[in-house]
Design a protein around this motif. Structure first.
Motif, PDB file in Angstrom:
ATOM      1  N   PHE A   1      35.934  44.300  47.402  1.00 59.56           N
ATOM      2  CA  PHE A   1      35.647  42.950  46.873  1.00 59.56           C
ATOM      3  C   PHE A   1      35.669  42.009  48.066  1.00 59.56           C
ATOM      4  CE2 PHE A   1      37.879  44.919  43.172  1.00 59.56           C
ATOM      5  CZ  PHE A   1      36.807  44.907  42.300  1.00 59.56           C
TER       6      PHE A   1
ATOM      7  N   LEU B   1      38.200  42.650  50.819  1.00 59.10           N
ATOM      8  CA  LEU B   1      39.357  43.406  50.311  1.00 59.10           C
ATOM      9  C   LEU B   1      38.951  44.804  49.838  1.00 59.10           C
ATOM     10  CD1 LEU B   1      42.429  43.071  49.108  1.00 59.10           C
ATOM     11  CD2 LEU B   1      41.166  42.896  46.957  1.00 59.10           C
TER      12      LEU B   1
ATOM     13  N   ALA C   1      39.854  47.285  47.521  1.00 62.08           N
ATOM     14  CA  ALA C   1      40.709  47.534  46.359  1.00 62.08           C
ATOM     15  C   ALA C   1      40.938  49.036  46.190  1.00 62.08           C
ATOM     16  CB  ALA C   1      40.085  46.945  45.111  1.00 62.08           C
TER      17      ALA C   1
ATOM     18  N   ASN D   1      52.048  46.838  42.158  1.00 66.01           N
ATOM     19  CA  ASN D   1      51.067  45.866  41.677  1.00 66.01           C
ATOM     20  C   ASN D   1      49.979  45.630  42.725  1.00 66.01           C
ATOM     21  OD1 ASN D   1      52.360  45.472  39.292  1.00 66.01           O
ATOM     22  ND2 ASN D   1      53.439  43.631  39.945  1.00 66.01           N
ATOM     23  N   GLY D   2      48.740  45.592  42.249  1.00 67.69           N
ATOM     24  CA  GLY D   2      47.636  45.323  43.172  1.00 67.69           C
ATOM     25  C   GLY D   2      47.240  46.520  44.013  1.00 67.69           C
ATOM     26  N   ALA D   3      47.770  47.696  43.691  1.00 66.45           N
ATOM     27  CA  ALA D   3      47.471  48.890  44.488  1.00 66.45           C
ATOM     28  C   ALA D   3      46.029  49.365  44.297  1.00 66.45           C
ATOM     29  CB  ALA D   3      48.440  50.019  44.125  1.00 66.45           C
ATOM     30  N   GLY D   4      45.400  48.951  43.209  1.00 70.04           N
ATOM     31  CA  GLY D   4      44.010  49.360  42.976  1.00 70.04           C
ATOM     32  C   GLY D   4      43.831  50.329  41.825  1.00 70.04           C
ATOM     33  N   LYS D   5      44.846  50.459  40.970  1.00 68.35           N
ATOM     34  CA  LYS D   5      44.794  51.424  39.869  1.00 68.35           C
ATOM     35  C   LYS D   5      43.735  51.039  38.832  1.00 68.35           C
ATOM     36  CE  LYS D   5      49.139  50.561  38.887  1.00 68.35           C
ATOM     37  NZ  LYS D   5      49.447  49.505  39.874  1.00 68.35           N
ATOM     38  N   THR D   6      43.784  49.777  38.391  1.00 67.01           N
ATOM     39  CA  THR D   6      42.818  49.339  37.384  1.00 67.01           C
ATOM     40  C   THR D   6      41.400  49.375  37.949  1.00 67.01           C
ATOM     41  OG1 THR D   6      44.457  47.967  36.273  1.00 67.01           O
ATOM     42  CG2 THR D   6      42.163  47.429  35.877  1.00 67.01           C
ATOM     43  N   THR D   7      41.284  49.008  39.229  1.00 65.90           N
ATOM     44  CA  THR D   7      39.966  49.080  39.869  1.00 65.90           C
ATOM     45  C   THR D   7      39.434  50.503  39.815  1.00 65.90           C
ATOM     46  OG1 THR D   7      40.574  47.270  41.340  1.00 65.90           O
ATOM     47  CG2 THR D   7      38.722  48.659  42.021  1.00 65.90           C
TER      48      THR D   7
ATOM     49  N   PHE E   1      32.119  48.768  36.856  1.00 66.70           N
ATOM     50  CA  PHE E   1      31.248  48.388  37.973  1.00 66.70           C
ATOM     51  C   PHE E   1      31.052  49.598  38.881  1.00 66.70           C
ATOM     52  CE2 PHE E   1      35.190  45.654  38.569  1.00 66.70           C
ATOM     53  CZ  PHE E   1      35.939  46.617  39.226  1.00 66.70           C
TER      54      PHE E   1
ATOM     55  N   GLN F   1      44.176  47.318  30.308  1.00 66.53           N
ATOM     56  CA  GLN F   1      45.534  46.881  30.628  1.00 66.53           C
ATOM     57  C   GLN F   1      45.937  45.705  29.742  1.00 66.53           C
ATOM     58  OE1 GLN F   1      46.077  46.335  34.799  1.00 66.53           O
ATOM     59  NE2 GLN F   1      48.165  45.582  34.610  1.00 66.53           N
TER      60      GLN F   1
ATOM     61  N   GLU G   1      48.145  51.362  31.622  1.00 61.35           N
ATOM     62  CA  GLU G   1      49.462  50.800  31.306  1.00 61.35           C
ATOM     63  C   GLU G   1      49.693  50.592  29.816  1.00 61.35           C
ATOM     64  OE1 GLU G   1      51.185  47.849  33.734  1.00 61.35           O
ATOM     65  OE2 GLU G   1      49.880  48.275  35.442  1.00 61.35           O
TER      66      GLU G   1
ATOM     67  N   HIS H   1      53.577  51.920  34.933  1.00 62.34           N
ATOM     68  CA  HIS H   1      54.631  51.413  35.807  1.00 62.34           C
ATOM     69  C   HIS H   1      55.995  51.976  35.423  1.00 62.34           C
ATOM     70  CE1 HIS H   1      52.981  48.694  38.677  1.00 62.34           C
ATOM     71  NE2 HIS H   1      52.263  48.049  37.775  1.00 62.34           N
TER      72      HIS H   1
HETATM   73  N1  LIG Z   1      36.843  41.963  39.915  1.00 63.11           N
HETATM   74  C1  LIG Z   1      37.576  41.730  41.013  1.00 63.11           C
HETATM   75  N2  LIG Z   1      37.157  40.851  41.939  1.00 63.11           N
HETATM   76  C2  LIG Z   1      37.899  40.609  43.052  1.00 63.11           C
HETATM   77  N3  LIG Z   1      39.046  41.211  43.328  1.00 63.11           N
HETATM   78  C3  LIG Z   1      39.528  42.106  42.455  1.00 63.11           C
HETATM   79  C4  LIG Z   1      38.818  42.399  41.233  1.00 63.11           C
HETATM   80  N4  LIG Z   1      39.529  43.320  40.535  1.00 63.11           N
HETATM   81  C5  LIG Z   1      40.631  43.573  41.291  1.00 63.11           C
HETATM   82  N5  LIG Z   1      40.631  42.847  42.417  1.00 63.11           N
HETATM   83  C6  LIG Z   1      41.643  42.913  43.454  1.00 63.11           C
HETATM   84  O1  LIG Z   1      41.796  44.251  43.832  1.00 63.11           O
HETATM   85  C7  LIG Z   1      43.147  44.567  44.054  1.00 63.11           C
HETATM   86  C8  LIG Z   1      43.562  45.703  43.166  1.00 63.11           C
HETATM   87  O2  LIG Z   1      43.633  45.233  41.836  1.00 63.11           O
HETATM   88  P1  LIG Z   1      43.919  46.191  40.611  1.00 63.11           P
HETATM   89  O3  LIG Z   1      43.819  45.351  39.396  1.00 63.11           O
HETATM   90  O4  LIG Z   1      43.056  47.375  40.688  1.00 63.11           O
HETATM   91  O5  LIG Z   1      45.428  46.595  40.861  1.00 63.11           O
HETATM   92  P2  LIG Z   1      46.431  47.399  39.942  1.00 63.11           P
HETATM   93  O6  LIG Z   1      46.922  48.538  40.745  1.00 63.11           O
HETATM   94  O7  LIG Z   1      45.806  47.711  38.638  1.00 63.11           O
HETATM   95  O8  LIG Z   1      47.578  46.332  39.751  1.00 63.11           O
HETATM   96  P3  LIG Z   1      48.563  46.065  38.504  1.00 63.11           P
HETATM   97  O9  LIG Z   1      49.636  47.086  38.587  1.00 63.11           O
HETATM   98  O10 LIG Z   1      49.075  44.706  38.755  1.00 63.11           O
HETATM   99  O11 LIG Z   1      47.745  46.174  37.280  1.00 63.11           O
HETATM  100  C9  LIG Z   1      43.940  43.290  43.792  1.00 63.11           C
HETATM  101  O12 LIG Z   1      44.184  42.672  45.036  1.00 63.11           O
HETATM  102  C10 LIG Z   1      43.016  42.470  42.964  1.00 63.11           C
HETATM  103  O13 LIG Z   1      43.219  41.108  43.176  1.00 63.11           O
END
Ligand SMILES: Nc1ncnc2c1ncn2[C@@H]1O[C@H](COP(=O)(O)OP(=O)(O)OP(=O)(O)O)[C@@H](O)[C@H]1O
Ligand SMILES: [Mg+2]
Lengths: 328, 257
Positions: B13, B16, B18, B38-44, B53, B85, B177, B209
């Motif tokens: 992104f 970044l 992700a 948190n923010g590790a990129g799991k949901t991505t 996407f 989530q 989650e 988590h």
């Molecule tokens: N659509 C997007 N556009 C820009 N940045 C994004 C987008 N989706 C996620 N990010 C960024 O990518 C990084 C990973 O986010 P992600 O949601 O995948 O983390 P996560 O591991 O699921 O976190 P959590 O445990 O908080 O759910 C974060 O820094 C987030 O801000």
């Protein structure tokens, strides 16, 4: 209401909820038949709008999208029927069906490119469509006779048998609008209808369950256009005269008021809204200069006390009823 | 052959990363957990796998077929179904109807069958309604079938989302989650449900988590940190992995599990 029927828990409640509105509509129509032609005309408009709004409800209610240009399809229906029947001597019913096909094609042409895009492109495109068709009805005088409008449109008829009194036509309109609601209810209570509802609920959840949201939005848009077109044609035959203003922005605003007042996304909401919004000004006519104020006051009153529309009030009954059942 | 295979998947992104060059396989019938701060990129990662996407680079294969860049409804139609989530229910519909919509992918019929109701269509409607009732019983929501989905308490909304996903008869179920915001009892009930789903032969990938939940039910774990895969292994291997302990701030969370 609609969802209620599919869950099949209280069979008695289902019957009660679907028969009562039909009885009410027939009673109203019966009342109209013993009244003056003026009242018959008002009721006729109400049922034409009921058809228009029942269609719009597919797109705006079930599917949760916005369209500001549905009047364009009513214009295609109305002008199409007027031209085909007056200048070319077509059977009204045939013209109605032919213009519905035309409206359906127009809806695909507008909807296909825009419905794939996220955001407000479709709302903007439909708004533009409404304006463009309105301009055409004014400017393309060779086709539409411009501001003069089209007159001498024959009344609706079936196989050579013309419905030449207003009261006959009212009966036809009541029957057609009930069929319209029946079709809507059938479509809603199916895999197809559930797919539409899923889009209104959450587009991302719908997609994650395999719903092709662009495709279903397009189908809902086309169905709404078919209903609008039929309503436009019926208007032309009922009044015998059409002009550009009839299918203008007023129609859009009017239909929104009906949808929200009656209960958007519900089965009977569009019909209830269409009837109330059509009749109310007439009922308040006796108030003379206070009429507009009273009309607005009633609309606001309804929206405050029934924010989900009048059809939404049946939920109150159902909730109370359900609670009693739970205790029992 | 693996049911899911993620190869060198990268999602950027702007500046970044992700997800950065992530690879792993999931075998048919497995229960894999994806963990990370948190923010590790799991949901991505889930968003990319489920077609929400397309990845910046890399590939996703599902059941031997390349699904990289396919739309999410196509991916779902192939049998890869996810939950979100943040709960994404159809709020203004009943609990039962939420689950009925879930069966979209495994049913057929459009406008014409809805209008003319042929025999097969009526049969299908019956089995959809029956299937929804069975699934609600499966997750313990049978008494709430006629409630509006948004009137359910939060914990039950999460169970409803799982039931709805199950109605799609997924071959691979991605749960993001599912225990977030649940109390201990609800989490236990959920763990029980996930174990049973897995027991019926469904392959599951779980983002979570709650370490005690993960350690209890996962067969294998993939650990992400700052978009990269830092470890992969059995729960015991992961618990002892130095990089994982470091990523979890001195390992307090890990030690608790
Ligand atoms: N659509 C997007 N556009 C820009 N940045 C994004 C987008 N989706 C996620 N990010 C960024 O990518 C990084 C990973 O986010 P992600 O949601 O995948 O983390 P996560 O591991 O699921 O976190 P959590 O445990 O908080 O759910 C974060 O820094 C987030 O801000
Ligand atoms: Mg996340």
């Amino acid at each position: 209401m609609t969802s209620h029927v599919t869950t099949s828990i209280e069979p008695s409640g289902i019957r009660w909820q679907s028969i009562l509105p039909i009885v009410a509509v027939l009673a109203l129509a019966g009342l109209g038949l013993v009244s003056s032609d003026y009242i018959v005309t008002v009721l006729g408009f109400a049922f034409i709008y009921a058809i228009f709004c029942t269609g719009l409800n597919f797109f705006m209610g079930y599917t949760g999208q916005a369209s500001f240009g549905q009047s364009a399809f009513a214009a295609i229906g109305g002008y199409g029927s007027a031209i085909l029947c007056t200048d070319y001597g077509w059977e009204p019913l045939l013209a109605l069906l032919a213009t519905m096909v035309l409206s359906g094609i127009a809806a695909v042409l507008v909807g296909y490119p825009t419905l794939r895009l996220r955001g407000h492109y479709l709302a903007m495109a439909t708004f533009a469509l409404g304006l463009i068709v309105y301009e055409i009805t004014i400017e393309w005088t060779a086709l539409t006779q411009g501001y003069m409008g089209y007159s001498g449109i024959p009344p609706l008829g079936i196989a050579g048998f013309a419905l030449d009194t207003l009261k006959h036509q009212l009966v036809a309109l009541v029957v057609l609008s009930l069929i319209g609601v029946g079709i809507a209810a059938r479509l809603r209570q199916s895999r197809f209808g559930r797919a539409l509802a899923s889009i209104a609920g959450s587009e991302s959840a719908a997609q994650a369950l395999g719903v092709d949201i662009a495709r279903y939005k397009l189908i809902a848009f086309v169905i709404a256009a078919l209903y609008a077109s039929a309503a436009g044609s019926l208007f032309a035959h009922f009044v015998g005269f059409i002009s550009p203003e009839i299918y203008g922005t007023t129609m859009v605003i009017q239909s929104f008021a009906m949808l929200y007042l009656g209960g958007i996304g519900t089965m009977w909401g569009p019909m209830i809204g269409a009837i109330i919004v059509s009749i109310l000004p007439e009922a308040l006519r006796g108030l003379k200069e206070m009429q507009d104020i009273a009309y607005t006051a009633v609309l606001i009153f309804i929206l405050i006390f029934a924010p989900r529309g009048l059809a939404g009030l049946s939920v109150l009954f159902r909730r109370a009823h359900g609670r009693v059942q739970e205790k029992a | 052959m693996a049911l899911l295979s993620v190869r060198e998947e990268t999602m950027r992104f702007g500046g970044l990363f992700a997800n950065q060059s992530i690879s792993f396989d999931v075998q048919e019938g497995e229960l894999l957990a994806v963990i990370g701060p948190n923010g590790a990129g799991k949901t991505t990662l889930f968003n990319v796998i489920s077609g929400f996407f397309p990845p910046t680079s890399g590939s996703i294969h599902f059941d031997g077929e390349d699904i990289t860049g396919k739309s999410s409804h196509d991916v779902a139609s192939a049998g890869l179904v996810r939950t979100y989530q943040l709960v994404q229910l159809f709020k203004q519909l009943t609990v039962a109807e939420n689950v009925e919509i879930g069966s979209h992918r495994v049913t057929r019929g459009g406008v014409f069958s809805a209008l003319f109701r042929p025999e097969w269509m009526r049969e299908q409607e019956k089995s959809v309604a029956q299937g929804a009732r069975d699934l609600l019983r499966f997750v313990g929501l049978e008494h709430q079938a006629d409630m509006m989905a948004d009137t359910l308490p939060y914990g039950r909304q999460r169970l409803l989302e799982v039931a709805r996903a199950l109605a799609a008869k997924p071959r691979l179920l991605l749960l993001d989650e599912p225990a977030a915001g649940l109390n201990t009892q609800e989490t236990d009930a959920l763990a029980e449900v996930i174990t049973r789903i897995h027991g019926t032969g469904t392959t599951v990938i779980l983002i979570e988590h709650d370490m005690s939940l993960v350690m209890k039910i996962a067969q294998r774990i993939v650990v992400l940190d700052f978009g990269k895969k830092i470890a992969e292994g059995t729960p015991d291997e992961i618990k002892a992995h130095p990089d994982v302990i470091a990523a979890y701030l001195g390992g307090t969370e890990m030690a608790d599990a």
